[in-house]
Design a protein around this motif. Structure first.
Motif, mmCIF file in Angstrom:
data_model
loop_
_atom_site.group_PDB
_atom_site.id
_atom_site.type_symbol
_atom_site.label_atom_id
_atom_site.label_comp_id
_atom_site.label_asym_id
_atom_site.label_seq_id
_atom_site.Cartn_x
_atom_site.Cartn_y
_atom_site.Cartn_z
ATOM 1 N N ALA A 51 0.809 -1.222 0.000
ATOM 2 C CA ALA A 51 0.000 0.000 0.000
ATOM 3 C C ALA A 51 0.841 1.271 0.000
ATOM 4 N N ILE A 52 2.151 1.157 0.205
ATOM 5 C CA ILE A 52 3.023 2.336 0.178
ATOM 6 C C ILE A 52 2.996 2.921 -1.235
ATOM 7 N N PRO A 53 2.829 4.240 -1.385
ATOM 8 C CA PRO A 53 2.747 4.846 -2.717
ATOM 9 C C PRO A 53 3.932 4.461 -3.597
ATOM 10 N N GLY A 54 3.619 3.989 -4.784
ATOM 11 C CA GLY A 54 4.658 3.634 -5.742
ATOM 12 C C GLY A 54 5.255 2.255 -5.569
ATOM 13 N N MET A 55 4.774 1.487 -4.584
ATOM 14 C CA MET A 55 5.353 0.177 -4.289
ATOM 15 C C MET A 55 4.683 -0.898 -5.149
ATOM 16 N N ALA A 56 5.467 -1.564 -5.991
ATOM 17 C CA ALA A 56 4.950 -2.663 -6.795
ATOM 18 C C ALA A 56 4.873 -3.921 -5.942
ATOM 19 N N SER A 57 3.911 -4.779 -6.263
ATOM 20 C CA SER A 57 3.705 -5.989 -5.470
ATOM 21 C C SER A 57 4.936 -6.882 -5.460
ATOM 22 N N ASN A 58 5.556 -7.057 -6.632
ATOM 23 C CA ASN A 58 6.726 -7.940 -6.680
ATOM 24 C C ASN A 58 7.896 -7.363 -5.901
ATOM 25 N N ARG A 59 7.981 -6.031 -5.807
ATOM 26 C CA ARG A 59 9.057 -5.412 -5.023
ATOM 27 C C ARG A 59 8.768 -5.504 -3.536
ATOM 28 N N ALA A 60 7.515 -5.364 -3.156
ATOM 29 C CA ALA A 60 7.161 -5.480 -1.735
ATOM 30 C C ALA A 60 7.581 -6.842 -1.201
ATOM 31 N N ALA A 61 7.444 -7.871 -2.017
ATOM 32 C CA ALA A 61 7.796 -9.220 -1.576
ATOM 33 C C ALA A 61 9.295 -9.385 -1.344
ATOM 34 N N THR A 62 10.123 -8.561 -1.999
ATOM 35 C CA THR A 62 11.576 -8.700 -1.871
ATOM 36 C C THR A 62 12.171 -7.837 -0.759
ATOM 37 N N LEU A 63 11.347 -7.012 -0.119
ATOM 38 C CA LEU A 63 11.886 -6.049 0.845
ATOM 39 C C LEU A 63 12.678 -6.689 1.989
ATOM 40 N N PRO A 64 12.195 -7.757 2.641
ATOM 41 C CA PRO A 64 12.990 -8.334 3.733
ATOM 42 C C PRO A 64 14.370 -8.808 3.274
ATOM 43 N N ASP A 65 14.433 -9.427 2.104
ATOM 44 C CA ASP A 65 15.718 -9.907 1.601
ATOM 45 C C ASP A 65 16.626 -8.749 1.206
ATOM 46 N N ALA A 66 16.058 -7.725 0.571
ATOM 47 C CA ALA A 66 16.857 -6.567 0.181
ATOM 48 C C ALA A 66 17.413 -5.861 1.411
ATOM 49 N N ALA A 67 16.593 -5.729 2.456
ATOM 50 C CA ALA A 67 17.053 -5.073 3.687
ATOM 51 C C ALA A 67 18.162 -5.882 4.341
ATOM 52 N N ALA A 68 18.036 -7.195 4.342
ATOM 53 C CA ALA A 68 19.063 -8.039 4.952
ATOM 54 C C ALA A 68 20.377 -7.942 4.194
ATOM 55 N N LEU A 69 20.318 -7.926 2.880
ATOM 56 C CA LEU A 69 21.539 -7.821 2.086
ATOM 57 C C LEU A 69 22.202 -6.460 2.266
ATOM 58 N N LEU A 70 21.394 -5.410 2.286
ATOM 59 C CA LEU A 70 21.974 -4.072 2.450
ATOM 60 C C LEU A 70 22.626 -3.935 3.818
ATOM 61 N N ALA A 71 22.005 -4.495 4.851
ATOM 62 C CA ALA A 71 22.608 -4.461 6.187
ATOM 63 C C ALA A 71 23.939 -5.202 6.196
ATOM 64 N N ALA A 72 23.988 -6.349 5.517
ATOM 65 C CA ALA A 72 25.234 -7.104 5.454
ATOM 66 C C ALA A 72 26.317 -6.313 4.725
ATOM 67 N N LEU A 73 25.986 -5.709 3.596
ATOM 68 C CA LEU A 73 26.960 -4.914 2.845
ATOM 69 C C LEU A 73 27.459 -3.730 3.656
#
Length: 492
Positions: A254-276
């Motif tokens: 529901a976040i403005p501009g958020m695509a469904s397929n991107r919303a599903a990847t958010l936990p993994d993207a956040a974990a990778l960015l934290a690791a980097l």
């Protein structure tokens, strides 16, 4: 005016065959700062089947090829003169990748299969095309791979590709964040990263990073929700990780501009960015809306064109396209320059952009010209400008088109009150120049303006005295008040 603007227009396009999506982007305008005029993607998911049997699934391949046939036909009828078609990790790694390329060739598309290093290089140049002063690491997260590229001094240095795309991350994270981070650390260390780049910022490229940044804008209630060059500190990563766990999929979507397929990847993207961030010791991250596709176009430019300022090129093109008469923004900025002696070079650059755009809202309803100018400044498709710069540009255009001070939105701590006041002065000075000249250049050469011992002196040369009038004197008074000076009209 429109004929001269048309001479500089050409259309180029990039078809990007990624692991998540197949996309066509068509660009028009000056080569150094082309604007997107068409952007379409199909979530073909070519990389989904690789984890199962190392092949692109038949249904996914057909969905991708259907999109490519459509894109080839559209590009032909959109008068695209330069079409680049590239494929990345999914096609590169798939056992049936060559067959997919051959099938696409039947649609008339010559696909260039990028290596991991070529993909990283293009992403790095994409960052530099929009942020010429970038110094750090461009990090491009796709569906099948993660690319890293050193960017500094206008060039791309070391680059590498890793099998860390969002489609691969769930399997790598099964044993928890610490084990995941150890895996990522070993991959980077074996490839010689971070090397001497520790402590430098990351420049985030790719849809999953942009989705994560949309979440950051939402959590912080940012008054200017513009992704390009949105910067957030390393300390924000903990908040983002917590939010991806706390919020449901529906809430994220529901976040403005958020695509469904991107919303599903958010936990993994956040974990990778934290690791980097931990591995490279990153102080902050900046989003780049320009990436691989823009980098491919930028790489094809000659050195002289690359050296052009993307903000000024785009502002000059847009100003010429929308102006009533032959545009003269550079003459305006030189005419008002004596009022802003000692100004920082970064601000003078934005002032020039505002001058180049000084006539872009004339065709709007008079009641909404200031609003149109502000919107162009805040949300225009500009490159090479940070968030404070956008706000200054918008403030100048809002004032230049007669906007009331109280109608300009509050921008919190994004830019200082002093710089905002200066941008308002630019706008009022530009507004005076436009009224004095009637929108044409010649009267500027027969007049001058300067601050002299507490007076704002507008001087009119002999033979040009009739340029003065009530409306000119009214705008002179408004500018003088903003500058803390007394207005004086002098007939030489």
């Amino acid at each position: 005016m429109l004929r001269s603007a048309k001479q500089t227009i050409h259309r180029s396009a990039v078809i990007d065959i990624g692991s998540n999506s197949v996309r066509l982007v068509v660009y028009e305008g000056p080569a150094r700062a082309p604007a997107v005029i068409f952007n379409e993607k199909v979530a073909a998911g070519l990389g989904r089947g690789l984890a199962i049997d190392g092949r692109i699934a038949e249904a996914d391949a057909e969905r991708g090829l259907t999109a490519l046939r459509r894109y080839a036909l559209l590009a032909q009828h959109m008068d695209v003169t330069n079409l680049v078609c590239v494929a990345t990790a999914a096609v590169r790694d798939a056992a049936n990748g060559p067959a997919f390329i051959a099938a696409a060739a039947e649609a008339g598309l010559a696909i260039r299969l990028l290596s991991g290093e070529e993909e990283a290089e293009a992403a790095g140049y994409g960052v530099l095309s929009a942020i010429p002063e970038a110094r750090g690491i461009a990090v491009d997260l796709g569906g099948g791979s993660l690319e890293l590229a050193e960017v500094a001094d206008g060039a791309v240095g070391r680059r590498a590709s890793f099998p860390l795309g969002v489609l691969r991350l769930p399997a790598l994270r099964r044993d928890g964040q610490q084990a995941f981070e150890r895996t990522v650390r070993k991959m980077l260390r074996d490839a010689g990263w971070p090397g001497g780049m520790a402590g430098l910022p990351l420049y985030l490229v790719g849809g999953s990073w942009r989705a994560l940044s949309r979440l950051d804008l939402e959590l912080t209630n940012d008054p200017l929700a513009v992704l390009d060059q949105h910067t957030f500190p390393r300390t924000a990563l903990r908040r983002l990780a917590r939010a991806t766990k706390r919020l449901s999929f529906d809430e994220l979507r529901a976040i403005p501009g958020m695509a469904s397929n991107r919303a599903a990847t958010l936990p993994d993207a956040a974990a990778l960015l934290a690791a980097l961030a931990n591995i490279i010791d990153v102080p902050e991250m900046t989003v780049s809306s320009s990436g691989l596709r823009e980098g491919l176009l930028y790489q094809a430019l000659d050195a002289a064109t690359r050296a052009q300022d993307p903000l000024i090129v785009a502002a000059e093109f847009e100003g010429r396209r929308l102006a009533r008469f032959a545009p003269h923004g550079r003459a305006i900025t030189e005419w008002i320059a004596p009022l802003f002696v000692g100004e920082a070079a970064a601000d003078s650059r934005v002032r020039l952009a505002a001058s180049l755009l000084s006539d872009v809202a004339w065709s709007a309803n008079p009641d909404f010209r200031a609003e149109r100018g502000m919107e162009i400044g805040l949300h225009g498709n500009w490159r090479g400008i940070d968030i404070p710069g956008r706000i200054l540009l918008a403030r100048a255009l809002h004032a230049g088109f007669g906007g009331a001070d109280g109608d300009f939105p509050a921008m919190g701590t994004l830019v200082s009150a002093e710089r905002l006041a200066r941008a308002r002065q630019w706008g009022l000075a530009i507004r005076l120049a436009q009224r004095l000249t009637g929108g044409v250049e010649a009267p500027l050469k027969a007049s001058s303006i300067a601050l002299d011992d507490g007076r704002l002196c507008l001087r009119l040369n002999p033979g040009w005295h009739h340029l003065g009038g009530e409306s000119v004197e009214r705008r002179l008074r408004s500018l003088a008040q903003a500058l803390g000076a007394k207005p004086e009209l002098m007939l030489l």
